[in-house]
Every structure is written in C-alpha cells, then in structure tokens.
Design an enzyme around this catalytic site. Structure first.
Site, PDB file in Angstrom:
ATOM      1  N   GLU A  27       0.811  -1.211   0.000  1.00 57.72           N
ATOM      2  CA  GLU A  27       0.000   0.000   0.000  1.00 57.72           C
ATOM      3  C   GLU A  27       0.854   1.275   0.000  1.00 57.72           C
ATOM      4  O   GLU A  27       0.340   2.359   0.229  1.00 57.72           O
ATOM      5  CB  GLU A  27      -0.952  -0.009   1.191  1.00 57.72           C
ATOM      6  CG  GLU A  27      -1.988  -1.112   1.081  1.00 57.72           C
ATOM      7  CD  GLU A  27      -2.958  -1.169   2.247  1.00 57.72           C
ATOM      8  OE1 GLU A  27      -2.691  -0.543   3.305  1.00 57.72           O
ATOM      9  OE2 GLU A  27      -3.996  -1.837   2.112  1.00 57.72           O
ATOM     10  N   GLU A  83      -9.995  -4.943   9.527  1.00 58.01           N
ATOM     11  CA  GLU A  83      -8.852  -4.028   9.448  1.00 58.01           C
ATOM     12  C   GLU A  83      -7.917  -4.398   8.308  1.00 58.01           C
ATOM     13  O   GLU A  83      -7.508  -3.541   7.541  1.00 58.01           O
ATOM     14  CB  GLU A  83      -8.096  -4.023  10.775  1.00 58.01           C
ATOM     15  CG  GLU A  83      -6.926  -3.075  10.829  1.00 58.01           C
ATOM     16  CD  GLU A  83      -7.326  -1.606  10.746  1.00 58.01           C
ATOM     17  OE1 GLU A  83      -6.466  -0.805  10.315  1.00 58.01           O
ATOM     18  OE2 GLU A  83      -8.464  -1.242  11.076  1.00 58.01           O
ATOM     19  N   VAL A  87      -2.785 -11.884   1.794  1.00 51.39           N
ATOM     20  CA  VAL A  87      -2.173 -13.164   1.432  1.00 51.39           C
ATOM     21  C   VAL A  87      -0.799 -12.810   0.887  1.00 51.39           C
ATOM     22  O   VAL A  87      -0.659 -11.902   0.074  1.00 51.39           O
ATOM     23  CB  VAL A  87      -3.007 -13.913   0.371  1.00 51.39           C
ATOM     24  CG1 VAL A  87      -2.288 -15.168  -0.092  1.00 51.39           C
ATOM     25  CG2 VAL A  87      -4.386 -14.234   0.922  1.00 51.39           C
ATOM     26  N   GLY A  93      -3.806 -15.786  -5.753  1.00 51.22           N
ATOM     27  CA  GLY A  93      -4.394 -16.483  -6.891  1.00 51.22           C
ATOM     28  C   GLY A  93      -4.801 -17.913  -6.581  1.00 51.22           C
ATOM     29  O   GLY A  93      -5.250 -18.632  -7.469  1.00 51.22           O
ATOM     30  N   ILE A  96      -7.001 -18.230  -1.421  1.00 53.55           N
ATOM     31  CA  ILE A  96      -6.778 -18.113   0.017  1.00 53.55           C
ATOM     32  C   ILE A  96      -7.454 -16.850   0.549  1.00 53.55           C
ATOM     33  O   ILE A  96      -8.100 -16.876   1.595  1.00 53.55           O
ATOM     34  CB  ILE A  96      -5.264 -18.123   0.338  1.00 53.55           C
ATOM     35  CG1 ILE A  96      -4.663 -19.470  -0.086  1.00 53.55           C
ATOM     36  CG2 ILE A  96      -5.009 -17.845   1.813  1.00 53.55           C
ATOM     37  CD1 ILE A  96      -3.143 -19.498  -0.093  1.00 53.55           C
ATOM     38  N   GLY A  97      -7.309 -15.754  -0.179  1.00 49.29           N
ATOM     39  CA  GLY A  97      -7.965 -14.512   0.228  1.00 49.29           C
ATOM     40  C   GLY A  97      -9.475 -14.656   0.275  1.00 49.29           C
ATOM     41  O   GLY A  97     -10.128 -14.167   1.207  1.00 49.29           O
ATOM     42  N   SER A  98     -10.025 -15.338  -0.698  1.00 45.17           N
ATOM     43  CA  SER A  98     -11.472 -15.584  -0.718  1.00 45.17           C
ATOM     44  C   SER A  98     -11.904 -16.389   0.503  1.00 45.17           C
ATOM     45  O   SER A  98     -12.956 -16.124   1.090  1.00 45.17           O
ATOM     46  CB  SER A  98     -11.870 -16.346  -1.983  1.00 45.17           C
ATOM     47  OG  SER A  98     -11.587 -15.584  -3.128  1.00 45.17           O
ATOM     48  N   ASN A 124      -6.810  -0.014  -5.815  1.00 42.68           N
ATOM     49  CA  ASN A 124      -6.741  -1.473  -5.702  1.00 42.68           C
ATOM     50  C   ASN A 124      -7.941  -2.102  -6.413  1.00 42.68           C
ATOM     51  O   ASN A 124      -8.829  -2.684  -5.798  1.00 42.68           O
ATOM     52  CB  ASN A 124      -6.664  -1.898  -4.232  1.00 42.68           C
ATOM     53  CG  ASN A 124      -6.278  -3.345  -4.068  1.00 42.68           C
ATOM     54  OD1 ASN A 124      -6.270  -4.120  -5.026  1.00 42.68           O
ATOM     55  ND2 ASN A 124      -5.960  -3.734  -2.850  1.00 42.68           N
ATOM     56  N   TYR A 131     -14.686  -7.487  -4.030  1.00 40.04           N
ATOM     57  CA  TYR A 131     -15.669  -7.152  -3.000  1.00 40.04           C
ATOM     58  C   TYR A 131     -17.042  -6.884  -3.610  1.00 40.04           C
ATOM     59  O   TYR A 131     -18.061  -7.354  -3.091  1.00 40.04           O
ATOM     60  CB  TYR A 131     -15.215  -5.938  -2.191  1.00 40.04           C
ATOM     61  CG  TYR A 131     -13.941  -6.172  -1.400  1.00 40.04           C
ATOM     62  CD1 TYR A 131     -13.709  -7.373  -0.739  1.00 40.04           C
ATOM     63  CD2 TYR A 131     -12.966  -5.187  -1.318  1.00 40.04           C
ATOM     64  CE1 TYR A 131     -12.544  -7.590  -0.019  1.00 40.04           C
ATOM     65  CE2 TYR A 131     -11.798  -5.393  -0.588  1.00 40.04           C
ATOM     66  CZ  TYR A 131     -11.596  -6.596   0.058  1.00 40.04           C
ATOM     67  OH  TYR A 131     -10.454  -6.798   0.767  1.00 40.04           O
TER      68      TYR A 131
END
Length: 159
Positions: A27, A83, A87, A93, A96-98, A124, A131
């Site tokens: 970021e 917050e 990953v 890809g 994992i984030g999902s 982003n 989202y």
C-alpha cells in the site's frame, strides 16, 4: 495446493506482523507500521482481546491473515470492522484470500452483526472488483478520516 483457515493463536503473531508489514509495503506505506509483535500478542490475547484474527496455513506455514474487531453503528447496531486481509504475494491467486474473507463474513453472520465494513484503496481495482462481486458496496461518496497520536495531543493541548 491445499490450505486451512483457523483462528490465530498468540504464537502466530510473529508471522501476522510480517504480513502486516508486507501489506503496508504493498500500500506504499511501509514506514507507517508502528505496531509490534508484542502489541499484537498483548492486544489480541489478553483478558479482553481487542481483535480477532484468522490465519491461512499451507504446508505448516502461515501465508495469509484477516484481522478484525467489533464496532457499533448508531444506525445499524453491532458491526465488525475488517482491518486487514492479506495473502503473501507468492500465494495469491489460490483462493486463500477468498477463504479468509468468507471466514470473516461467516463469523459476523454467526455473531448477528448488521454490517461488516472495511476500507479499500481506490487504486486497488482487483480488490474492489472482488468485494463488489461478493455483494459488498463500495461507498465512493464517503471519506475516511482519522486523527493520529501527535494531532490528538496537539488538539487536547489547544483546549
């Protein structure tokens, strides 16, 4: 490649801290991380924990995390603030984030919260698209506001 999502334990905070620093770098805010491993251990695992955290593990290594905490909306009632969700770059890809996202949503649903909220940087685009596809609404007409330590002190001293 399989992975598991589980509730974080105190001993995970070293790796969680590394992921926080990786996210800050992504970021363009690498210099902004002030929280320490000890802070995370004390704040998340004391008598009155200030946050919840899930970690993603692959081959006994933590490769992702989501950190969130309770809030209260005067319009809605109990809510959760997500917050951070990160990953590590080499494992993106792989869904994992999902899975971390789904775990937070499931946690909030079971707790009966009225809303789950978080911030996303306007550049982003992959996160925003994810989202929105998942049913979240990005509020482009609201600005995030915060006042940090030195400004708090200055304000109090000006009263």
């Amino acid at each position: 490649m399989s992975f598991t999502i589980r509730k974080a334990v105190k001993e995970d905070m070293i790796k969680v801290h590394e992921l926080i620093k990786e996210l800050a770098h992504f970021e363009n805010e690498a210099h902004a991380v002030e929280v320490t491993v000890a802070d995370l251990e004390n704040d998340g695992f004391g008598e009155s924990p200030l946050f919840n955290c899930f970690v993603a593990e692959m081959d006994s290594e933590i490769v992702g995390m989501s950190l969130f905490y309770p809030r209260y909306s005067t319009w809605k009632g109990p809510t959760i603030h997500l917050e951070d969700l990160i990953v590590t770059e080499s494992k993106r890809g792989l869904k994992i984030g999902s899975a971390l996202y789904a775990k937070v949503i499931e946690f909030g649903y079971k707790k009966g919260v009225k809303r789950i909220e978080w911030a996303v940087l306007d550049w982003n685009t992959p996160a925003i698209n994810f989202y929105e596809k998942a049913g979240a609404r990005v509020l482009r007409d609201w600005n995030t506001v915060h006042i940090e330590n030195e400004a708090i002190k200055n304000y109090i001293n000006s009263l």
